[in-house]
Scaffold this motif. Structure first.
Motif, PDB file in Angstrom:
ATOM      1  N   VAL A  43     -54.220  -7.110 -14.095  1.00 25.88           N
ATOM      2  CA  VAL A  43     -52.948  -6.763 -14.796  1.00 25.88           C
ATOM      3  C   VAL A  43     -53.252  -5.914 -15.808  1.00 25.88           C
ATOM      4  O   VAL A  43     -54.203  -6.049 -16.502  1.00 25.88           O
ATOM      5  CB  VAL A  43     -52.610  -8.211 -15.403  1.00 25.88           C
ATOM      6  N   MET A  44     -52.279  -4.898 -15.855  1.00 25.78           N
ATOM      7  CA  MET A  44     -52.566  -3.618 -16.718  1.00 25.78           C
ATOM      8  C   MET A  44     -51.628  -3.782 -18.019  1.00 25.78           C
ATOM      9  O   MET A  44     -50.422  -3.831 -17.680  1.00 25.78           O
ATOM     10  CB  MET A  44     -52.485  -2.468 -16.050  1.00 25.78           C
ATOM     11  N   LEU A  45     -52.154  -3.923 -19.021  1.00 24.27           N
ATOM     12  CA  LEU A  45     -51.293  -3.960 -20.514  1.00 24.27           C
ATOM     13  C   LEU A  45     -51.066  -2.538 -20.808  1.00 24.27           C
ATOM     14  O   LEU A  45     -52.074  -2.236 -21.711  1.00 24.27           O
ATOM     15  CB  LEU A  45     -51.969  -4.968 -21.482  1.00 24.27           C
ATOM     16  N   ARG A  46     -50.008  -1.902 -20.755  1.00 20.25           N
ATOM     17  CA  ARG A  46     -50.045  -0.591 -20.816  1.00 20.25           C
ATOM     18  C   ARG A  46     -49.238  -0.208 -22.289  1.00 20.25           C
ATOM     19  O   ARG A  46     -48.352  -1.261 -22.813  1.00 20.25           O
ATOM     20  CB  ARG A  46     -48.842   0.125 -19.816  1.00 20.25           C
ATOM     21  N   GLY A  47     -50.035   0.480 -23.076  1.00 20.46           N
ATOM     22  CA  GLY A  47     -49.595   0.633 -24.373  1.00 20.46           C
ATOM     23  C   GLY A  47     -50.621   0.141 -25.145  1.00 20.46           C
ATOM     24  O   GLY A  47     -50.508   0.488 -26.639  1.00 20.46           O
ATOM     25  N   ALA A  48     -51.721  -0.107 -25.031  1.00 18.59           N
ATOM     26  CA  ALA A  48     -52.980  -0.759 -25.743  1.00 18.59           C
ATOM     27  C   ALA A  48     -52.626  -1.914 -26.769  1.00 18.59           C
ATOM     28  O   ALA A  48     -52.098  -1.795 -27.606  1.00 18.59           O
ATOM     29  CB  ALA A  48     -53.402   0.542 -26.706  1.00 18.59           C
TER      30      ALA A  48
END
Length: 420
Positions: A43-48
């Motif tokens: 799961v990649m939380l894009r946007g930091a």
């Protein structure tokens, strides 16, 4: 005499048993049942995402000094942190995750991330998904390379079908490469049948692409993959989705992903991108913009775990974000691009209920460039723990998936080696 009358079933029952007949000891062991294949959902939380709000060090005064209005309240305060131990507290919006922590199915690695110093979302995500920080020329993504390692170099397209699955219509960097990857549409499109699902049109389409050229082969494989996904997602109850939690559809999507993985053992790798974490202004604390997003994330991860059911025991859910955010809040009640962050690991075999890695602290002297949480654990070491301990990749295979990595001491995320 009765004690000497042994049935075949009694003789073969158990492992490592010891039999004594007339003073002669006979030992035998059964071969253990082969463990189900390991699975991985990234799961990649894009946007930091702001890891210092997600998992906050309430035991450090510097945390509250640097964030006078956006720090999450101490445990016991209104909208305060959920206390994990004397140092750590979980954001209250992540309350659904607390039971996984308490069961030992959820752990964190704080002060982790990419060793590259970039503060560019695009570059940092590219490096994290290629698995080669600082190198822009890597042609493929590490999850695609892992798919290739798992299926072998000479596998047919049919053998690769549904092994790797992307949630969403756009193929991400992490899945770019030679291995076959299927896409599961998000939202209602995931289960809506179109024109090509009608037998008449499907037959005409199949006849049009019945040749032996690469395009025809690719079209046939794509059509077969879609048919199998639709079959696995078909619900016995047409109203099953009504009333489900839905914020941008993500909890529903992750529930479907979990159900698909539970029904089809071929699906071993999946990727879930989640945007919206760039909180430069009005970030909030225990309530507000970030809290609303974290509540969505918690619902979605819980839905994924519930969808997997018993398959969660063989699945590792790895949550990453390209970098963290500044320790100090800015003038608009938000945080800017930072460095160190927190990674999550959820699922089977994990040494949960603890925060892994070396915590560098938030003293001024310990901060990266005097402003950010330092990185003490390379994210690739977290990935490598999963690949070595869950997928049992040997050194050569690990080097194919994570080329150029200087493997350090294992992070210790798993209690013991488990079968691939």
């Amino acid at each position: 005499m009765d004690s000497l009358l042994l049935t075949r079933r009694r003789l073969l029952a158990g492992a490592g048993a010891l039999l004594n007949i007339g003073g002669i000891q006979i030992a035998w062991a059964q071969s253990p049942a082969k463990a189900p294949p390991a699975r991985l959902v990234v799961v990649m939380l894009r946007g930091a995402v702001d890891g210092l709000s997600l998992l906050a060090p309430h035991g450090e005064a510097a945390y509250y000094e640097a964030r006078p209005t956006i720090a999450i309240g101490r445990p016991g305060e209104a909208d305060g942190l959920l206390k994990l131990d004397s140092l750590w507290g979980l954001h209250p919006a992540l309350a659904p995750m607390l039971r996984y922590w308490q069961r030992g199915q959820l752990g964190f690695v704080h002060a982790s991330g990419s060793p590259d110093a970039t503060r560019s979302h695009f570059d940092a995500q590219d490096y994290m998904e290629s698995g080669t920080p600082g190198r822009k020329t890597t042609p493929d993504g590490w999850l695609n390379r892992l798919a290739g390692v798992l299926v072998g170099d000479h596998a047919t397209p049919a053998a690769q079908r549904l092994q790797a699955l992307n949630l969403g219509p756009v193929m991400p960097r992490i899945f770019s490469g030679d291995a076959t990857v299927a896409s599961l549409a998000s939202g209602q499109a995931a289960v809506t049948r179109g024109v090509l699902d009608r037998p008449r049109f499907a037959g005409a389409f199949a006849e049009l692409y019945s040749g032996d050229d690469r395009i025809s082969q690719a079209v046939r494989e794509a059509s077969a993959t879609r048919a199998e996904i639709m079959d696995r997602l078909a619900s016995d109850d047409p109203k099953a989705d009504q009333g489900a939690l839905s914020l941008n559809g993500l909890p529903r999507d992750t529930a479907r992903l979990g159900q698909l993985m539970a029904r089809d053992a071929r699906v071993r790798l999946a990727f879930v991108p989640v945007g919206g974490w760039d909180t430069h202004a009005n970030q909030g604390n225990g309530r507000g913009q970030l809290a609303n997003r974290l509540a969505l994330l918690a619902q979605s991860l819980d839905a994924l775990a519930q969808g997997l059911g018993d398959r969660l025991d063989e699945t590792s859910i790895l949550v990453l974000s390209e970098f963290g955010r500044t320790l100090k809040q800015n003038g608009t009640g938000g945080t800017d691009h930072g460095h160190g962050n927190v990674a999550w690991l959820m699922g089977g075999g994990v040494r949960g209920g603890r925060v892994h890695g070396r915590w560098p602290g938030l003293d001024a002297a310990a901060l990266y460039e005097g402003r950010d949480l330092a990185i003490t654990t390379d994210f690739r070491d977290v990935v490598a723990d999963v690949l070595e301990q869950r997928f049992r990749l040997a050194d050569a295979a690990l080097a194919r998936v994570l080329p150029g990595m200087d493997r350090r001491q294992p992070v210790g995320l798993f209690a013991e080696r488990s079968a691939a």
